[in-house]
Design a protein around this motif. Structure first.
Motif, PDB file in Angstrom:
ATOM      1  N   PHE A 124      67.333   3.178  68.191  1.00 37.20           N
ATOM      2  CA  PHE A 124      66.160   3.274  67.329  1.00 37.20           C
ATOM      3  C   PHE A 124      66.615   3.021  65.904  1.00 37.20           C
ATOM      4  O   PHE A 124      67.678   3.483  65.500  1.00 37.20           O
ATOM      5  CB  PHE A 124      65.530   4.674  67.391  1.00 37.20           C
ATOM      6  N   ASN A 125      65.801   2.337  65.144  1.00 42.46           N
ATOM      7  CA  ASN A 125      66.107   2.098  63.741  1.00 42.46           C
ATOM      8  C   ASN A 125      65.422   3.196  62.923  1.00 42.46           C
ATOM      9  O   ASN A 125      64.242   3.079  62.593  1.00 42.46           O
ATOM     10  CB  ASN A 125      65.628   0.708  63.313  1.00 42.46           C
ATOM     11  N   VAL A 126      66.160   4.268  62.657  1.00 41.47           N
ATOM     12  CA  VAL A 126      65.599   5.403  61.920  1.00 41.47           C
ATOM     13  C   VAL A 126      66.511   5.766  60.753  1.00 41.47           C
ATOM     14  O   VAL A 126      67.708   5.517  60.785  1.00 41.47           O
ATOM     15  CB  VAL A 126      65.395   6.645  62.831  1.00 41.47           C
ATOM     16  N   SER A 127      65.924   6.383  59.756  1.00 41.47           N
ATOM     17  CA  SER A 127      66.693   6.792  58.582  1.00 41.47           C
ATOM     18  C   SER A 127      67.587   7.985  58.911  1.00 41.47           C
ATOM     19  O   SER A 127      67.352   8.720  59.874  1.00 41.47           O
ATOM     20  CB  SER A 127      65.747   7.146  57.435  1.00 41.47           C
ATOM     21  N   ASP A 128      68.589   8.174  58.081  1.00 36.19           N
ATOM     22  CA  ASP A 128      69.529   9.280  58.259  1.00 36.19           C
ATOM     23  C   ASP A 128      68.828  10.634  58.275  1.00 36.19           C
ATOM     24  O   ASP A 128      69.225  11.528  59.010  1.00 36.19           O
ATOM     25  CB  ASP A 128      70.569   9.291  57.132  1.00 36.19           C
ATOM     26  N   GLU A 129      67.791  10.779  57.474  1.00 37.62           N
ATOM     27  CA  GLU A 129      67.153  12.086  57.335  1.00 37.62           C
ATOM     28  C   GLU A 129      66.352  12.525  58.562  1.00 37.62           C
ATOM     29  O   GLU A 129      66.086  13.708  58.725  1.00 37.62           O
ATOM     30  CB  GLU A 129      66.279  12.130  56.078  1.00 37.62           C
ATOM     31  N   VAL A 130      65.972  11.612  59.444  1.00 34.87           N
ATOM     32  CA  VAL A 130      65.188  11.996  60.619  1.00 34.87           C
ATOM     33  C   VAL A 130      66.018  12.071  61.904  1.00 34.87           C
ATOM     34  O   VAL A 130      65.554  12.613  62.905  1.00 34.87           O
ATOM     35  CB  VAL A 130      63.959  11.081  60.840  1.00 34.87           C
ATOM     36  N   PHE A 131      67.232  11.529  61.893  1.00 31.39           N
ATOM     37  CA  PHE A 131      68.142  11.607  63.043  1.00 31.39           C
ATOM     38  C   PHE A 131      68.992  12.854  62.846  1.00 31.39           C
ATOM     39  O   PHE A 131      69.838  12.905  61.964  1.00 31.39           O
ATOM     40  CB  PHE A 131      68.991  10.339  63.128  1.00 31.39           C
ATOM     41  N   MET A 132      68.723  13.887  63.676  1.00 32.73           N
ATOM     42  CA  MET A 132      69.338  15.195  63.445  1.00 32.73           C
ATOM     43  C   MET A 132      70.050  15.744  64.671  1.00 32.73           C
ATOM     44  O   MET A 132      69.750  15.368  65.806  1.00 32.73           O
ATOM     45  CB  MET A 132      68.266  16.183  62.999  1.00 32.73           C
ATOM     46  N   VAL A 133      70.959  16.667  64.383  1.00 32.16           N
ATOM     47  CA  VAL A 133      71.724  17.347  65.424  1.00 32.16           C
ATOM     48  C   VAL A 133      71.708  18.848  65.153  1.00 32.16           C
ATOM     49  O   VAL A 133      71.681  19.285  64.001  1.00 32.16           O
ATOM     50  CB  VAL A 133      73.186  16.822  65.482  1.00 32.16           C
ATOM     51  N   PHE A 148      75.313  20.427  71.970  1.00 34.10           N
ATOM     52  CA  PHE A 148      74.505  19.791  70.933  1.00 34.10           C
ATOM     53  C   PHE A 148      73.098  19.472  71.423  1.00 34.10           C
ATOM     54  O   PHE A 148      72.914  19.108  72.586  1.00 34.10           O
ATOM     55  CB  PHE A 148      75.134  18.462  70.488  1.00 34.10           C
ATOM     56  N   VAL A 149      72.140  19.557  70.494  1.00 37.68           N
ATOM     57  CA  VAL A 149      70.779  19.085  70.719  1.00 37.68           C
ATOM     58  C   VAL A 149      70.481  18.095  69.589  1.00 37.68           C
ATOM     59  O   VAL A 149      70.687  18.404  68.418  1.00 37.68           O
ATOM     60  CB  VAL A 149      69.747  20.234  70.698  1.00 37.68           C
ATOM     61  N   PHE A 150      69.999  16.914  69.966  1.00 32.88           N
ATOM     62  CA  PHE A 150      69.654  15.872  69.008  1.00 32.88           C
ATOM     63  C   PHE A 150      68.150  15.650  69.005  1.00 32.88           C
ATOM     64  O   PHE A 150      67.469  15.930  69.996  1.00 32.88           O
ATOM     65  CB  PHE A 150      70.332  14.549  69.386  1.00 32.88           C
ATOM     66  N   LEU A 151      67.647  15.090  67.918  1.00 33.55           N
ATOM     67  CA  LEU A 151      66.242  14.703  67.856  1.00 33.55           C
ATOM     68  C   LEU A 151      66.026  13.695  66.753  1.00 33.55           C
ATOM     69  O   LEU A 151      66.874  13.507  65.881  1.00 33.55           O
ATOM     70  CB  LEU A 151      65.332  15.920  67.656  1.00 33.55           C
ATOM     71  N   ILE A 152      64.888  13.047  66.847  1.00 31.51           N
ATOM     72  CA  ILE A 152      64.365  12.224  65.765  1.00 31.51           C
ATOM     73  C   ILE A 152      63.093  12.947  65.349  1.00 31.51           C
ATOM     74  O   ILE A 152      62.164  13.082  66.146  1.00 31.51           O
ATOM     75  CB  ILE A 152      64.047  10.799  66.251  1.00 31.51           C
ATOM     76  N   GLY A 153      63.093  13.472  64.125  1.00 32.95           N
ATOM     77  CA  GLY A 153      61.957  14.305  63.755  1.00 32.95           C
ATOM     78  C   GLY A 153      61.757  14.452  62.268  1.00 32.95           C
ATOM     79  O   GLY A 153      62.518  13.934  61.454  1.00 32.95           O
ATOM     80  N   HIS A 154      60.744  15.196  61.937  1.00 32.00           N
ATOM     81  CA  HIS A 154      60.328  15.375  60.543  1.00 32.00           C
ATOM     82  C   HIS A 154      61.439  16.045  59.733  1.00 32.00           C
ATOM     83  O   HIS A 154      61.914  17.127  60.091  1.00 32.00           O
ATOM     84  CB  HIS A 154      59.042  16.196  60.474  1.00 32.00           C
TER      85      HIS A 154
END
Length: 171
Positions: free
Chosen positions: A139-148, A111-117
């Motif tokens: 990190f307090n981030v929305s579901d749409e920017v926390f990705m795998v 897996f590769v994770f990121l917080i991104g656009h």
């Protein structure tokens, strides 16, 4: 343009590239320096795009972990990705990301994770991570920017838990 592994001799140029790409902020450049000095650094996953003997892009993939109860699973996080402002919108970031994902697969990561656009990264196959049972509490981030990104198809059912970025991200 050549995509290659970053060399020690590239460090100053990569620092400057990230500084410019992130609107004259040193945060990302300093993060890269800390990651390079950590045990989470994987040299072959620090990639540069070089054109006419100048670095025009950089992407850094490094180790993190997913904690599932008593189990720790090594994963990769992508951060940061940068392209010189004068070279943006030419696909350089895309090429760096694709090469990095290929190398992560070759190294045996799942897996590769990121917080991104939320509109940029899905084109590579990144998906909202919480939908697959992953959590991010650092990190307090929305579901749409926390990705795998699933490097081996079908593995999102085999692991769930909390993604933990290394301490180097918080110094």
């Amino acid at each position: 343009m050549e995509i290659r592994t970053e060399r020690i001799s590239d460090y100053d140029e990569v620092f400057q590239l990230n500084y410019l790409a992130f609107k004259n902020r040193e945060d990302e450049s300093r993060l890269i320096e800390r990651i390079r000095l950590s045990k989470q650094f994987i040299p072959e996953l620090s990639l540069v795009a070089e054109e006419n003997n100048h670095i025009v892009g950089h992407a850094l993939f490094s180790k993190a972990e997913v904690i599932d109860g008593e189990k720790n699973h090594d994963v990769i996080v992508l951060a940061p990705v940068a392209v010189l402002p004068s070279n943006q919108k030419k696909g350089i970031g895309s090429i760096l990301i694709q090469e990095g994902l290929k190398r992560c697969t070759e190294l045996g990561y799942d897996f590769v994770f990121l917080i991104g656009h939320p509109t940029y990264y899905p084109k590579f196959g990144f998906k909202p991570a919480r939908k697959y049972g992953f959590e991010l509490k650092q990190f307090n981030v929305s579901d749409e920017v926390f990705m795998v990104y699933e490097l081996t198809q079908g593995n999102t059912n085999s692991l769930q838990g909390e993604l933990r970025y290394p301490e180097t991200f918080f110094v």
